[in-house]
Design an enzyme around this catalytic site. Structure first.
Site, PDB file in Angstrom:
ATOM      1  N   ASP A   1     -19.542  16.310 -13.510  1.00  0.00           N
ATOM      2  CA  ASP A   1     -20.247  17.855 -12.984  1.00  0.00           C
ATOM      3  C   ASP A   1     -21.230  17.738 -14.354  1.00  0.00           C
ATOM      4  O   ASP A   1     -21.069  17.610 -15.025  1.00  0.00           O
ATOM      5  CB  ASP A   1     -19.045  18.924 -12.927  1.00  0.00           C
TER       6      ASP A   1
ATOM      7  N   SER B   1     -18.189  28.298 -15.294  1.00  0.00           N
ATOM      8  CA  SER B   1     -20.005  27.630 -15.726  1.00  0.00           C
ATOM      9  C   SER B   1     -19.701  29.074 -17.029  1.00  0.00           C
ATOM     10  O   SER B   1     -19.163  28.007 -17.841  1.00  0.00           O
ATOM     11  CB  SER B   1     -20.649  28.641 -14.864  1.00  0.00           C
TER      12      SER B   1
ATOM     13  N   HIS C   1     -20.336  21.037 -10.076  1.00  0.00           N
ATOM     14  CA  HIS C   1     -20.127  22.389 -10.442  1.00  0.00           C
ATOM     15  C   HIS C   1     -19.796  23.602  -9.520  1.00  0.00           C
ATOM     16  O   HIS C   1     -19.046  24.301 -10.394  1.00  0.00           O
ATOM     17  CB  HIS C   1     -22.055  22.282 -11.193  1.00  0.00           C
TER      18      HIS C   1
END
Ligand SMILES: *[C@@H]1O[C@H](CO)[C@@H](O)[C@H](O)[C@H]1NC(C)=O
Ligand SMILES: *[C@@H]1O[C@H](CO)[C@@H](O)[C@H](O)[C@H]1NC(C)=O
Length: 500
Positions: free
Chosen positions: A81, A17, A215
């Site tokens: 994602d 991330s 994600h």
């Protein structure tokens, strides 16, 4: 890291991330550090990211590819994602939602269930990101396909397009667990959009809702599927199959299945092909200019002979050319123009991004560029001041210096990690001309400029980059030197080099 390097341990930066960009910058920092210290890279560094948002722009990616560092970066992207695409929309439009869903994104536990996320807000965000992604992707595709669409040009005046571009190799993880490896940055960019593109409006909410858990699914997803032997490499993009038929071999069939897995539309496949074509075109362009190397070398040999001839006549190369008294001077000018034509074409290609990214760092070209600059730029300076271009345009260095010399100087400075502007051995004549002009027009002496020039000349002469013919009796350089007072630092500095 110092210790790891000393022990020859591999260094790998990794991040998930928003940790992705941090891993990227840390890797770049270390790579630059190695380059600056001229250390060789044996064990890395490498960089792995998972679901990283895009935070690198076109220039950054160009530089990474120029240094041939792209293979050190591997980015994993789950195709559902949203985060890797999120910065394709303006940050202002996603910020609020991201802040609200932060608790869930940080610890998707019992307390912060996916249900706590507002579905309609998530759908709105998803749609907005994908609309913006569509816009930048098609803009990029039009450039790839070379279509000069007026509408597109007009549009970019009103719509702020995201500047971010992928950099390094990407591994797309499909819903069926297949891993698809793509290196071509233009193809990656198209895939980021097309692999999440909606097939129908009605899918919107469903895809949006799936896009946040995706994600957080890297660990599970990759644990199961991280067998790179089964990864499909999307190469040879120019010949990517557009549809399936029964005559295909197994390898092609696998590619087709992969493209189907990614739900790629016909338009998407054409964009990937265009990305491949563009890469191939750049390589072909380089081959085209490689074929001119012989011509460049021959012209340089002729000019070198001209320099020797001037010296035997007792005249410096620069001054002989500026006076243009003999037929040889005229012939040398023809060679100068011939070379200017070839190099200007190369520089134009570079500006239009029509050569491979690594071209400007290739040793053979840096070397040829340096030879060309050292031998030919003095003639350009001579020509400039012979025709008094300084009077209406301004000094050569600030107003008249052609890009073919600025670029090739930077190539060398970068290759040898020298300070910017330090390789002025080919254009110091312009300073000499300006200093002489200042003397004739009775201006106050620029002490600093004089001293810098003398120091540099001494250095360049010691390295053989400025030849003795510059210091012959009647050169512009010696004329200037004579105007200096006897006790002047600049005068003393190069006294030994001056012909008596
Ligand atoms: C991109 O996002 C901005 C900000 O939310 C929005 O105003 C704009 O309409 C979007 N662009 C497109 C092409 O949808
Ligand atoms: C591809 O499209 C089909 C049909 O619209 C859909 O069911 C499937 O989930 C899509 N696959 C991906 C990876 O988006």
């Amino acid at each position: 890291m110092d210790k790891a390097t000393r022990d020859s341990k591999p260094i790998i930066f990794a991040g998930h991330s928003s940790g992705g960009p941090i891993a990227i910058y840390a890797t770049i920092w270390l790579l630059e550090e190695y380059k600056r210290l001229k250390k060789t890279l044996t064990h890395g560094p490498f960089c792995l990211t998972f679901g990283s948002p895009l935070t690198t722009d076109r220039i950054f990616c160009h530089a990474v590819r120029r240094e041939e560092w792209s293979d050190r970066f591997v980015h994993f992207v789950m195709i559902h994602d949203i985060v890797p695409r999120i910065l394709l929309a303006p940050l202002s439009s996603t910020k609020e939602f991201l802040e609200q869903s932060l608790p869930y994104l940080i610890s998707p536990s019992a307390h912060h269930k996916a249900d706590s996320i507002d579905k309609s807000k998530l759908t709105a965000l998803f749609d907005n990101v994908m609309r913006n992604a569509s816009c930048v992707a098609s803009h990029a595709a039009c450039i790839l396909m070379g279509s000069t669409n007026m509408l597109l040009d007009t549009m970019t005046k009103f719509v702020q397009l995201s500047p971010y571009r992928p950099c390094g190799q990407y591994v797309f993880c499909t819903g069926t667990g297949r891993l698809v490896v793509v290196k071509n940055p233009d193809a990656v960019f198209q895939l980021l959009f097309y692999s999440l593109q909606l097939v129908s409006e009605s899918e919107s909410q469903q895809k949006a809702v799936a896009s946040l858990p995706a994600h957080l699914a890297y660990e599970d997803g990759l644990d199961k599927n991280l067998d790179m032997r089964n990864a499909i490499h999307l190469e040879n993009l120019c010949e990517l199959p557009l549809s399936s038929d029964n005559t295909m071999d197994i390898a092609t069939k696998t590619i087709v299945d992969t493209l189907n897995d990614l739900n790629l539309s016909a338009r998407a496949r054409l964009c990937l092909r265009a990305a491949g074509e563009s890469e191939k075109q750049k390589e072909d362009n380089q081959k085209k200019i490689e074929r001119k190397v012989g011509m460049i070398r021959n012209a340089l040999v002729d000019l070198d002979a001209y320099r020797t001839m001037c010296e035997t006549r007792g005249m410096g190369y620069f001054d002989a050319f500026k006076v243009q008294k003999h037929e040889d001077d005229f012939k040398a000018n023809v060679k100068r123009l011939e070379l200017a034509g070839i190099w200007d074409e190369i520089i134009e290609m570079l500006k239009r991004d029509e050569l491979p990214d690594k071209y400007e760092a290739e040793k053979s070209w840096v070397k040829l560029g340096t030879e060309f600059r050292q031998l030919v730029e003095p003639l350009d300076v001579a020509n400039y001041y012979r025709h008094l271009k300084n009077e209406d345009t301004g000094p050569y260095m600030t107003k008249g210096r052609p890009r073919r010399y600025k670029y090739t100087q930077r190539w060398r400075e970068h290759a040898e990690q020298l300070p910017r502007g330090s390789c002025g051995e080919s254009c110091f004549w312009a300073d000499v001309e300006e200093l002489n002009l200042a003397v004739t027009s009775n201006q106050a002496r620029n002490e600093q400029m004089a001293l810098n020039l003398a120091n540099k000349l001494k250095e360049w002469h010691a390295k053989g980059e400025v030849k003795t013919d510059a210091f012959l009796k009647e050169t512009a350089l010696v004329t200037w030197w004579k105007t200096l007072p006897d006790n002047h630092g600049a005068k003393l500095c190069i006294e030994d080099l001056i012909e008596r």
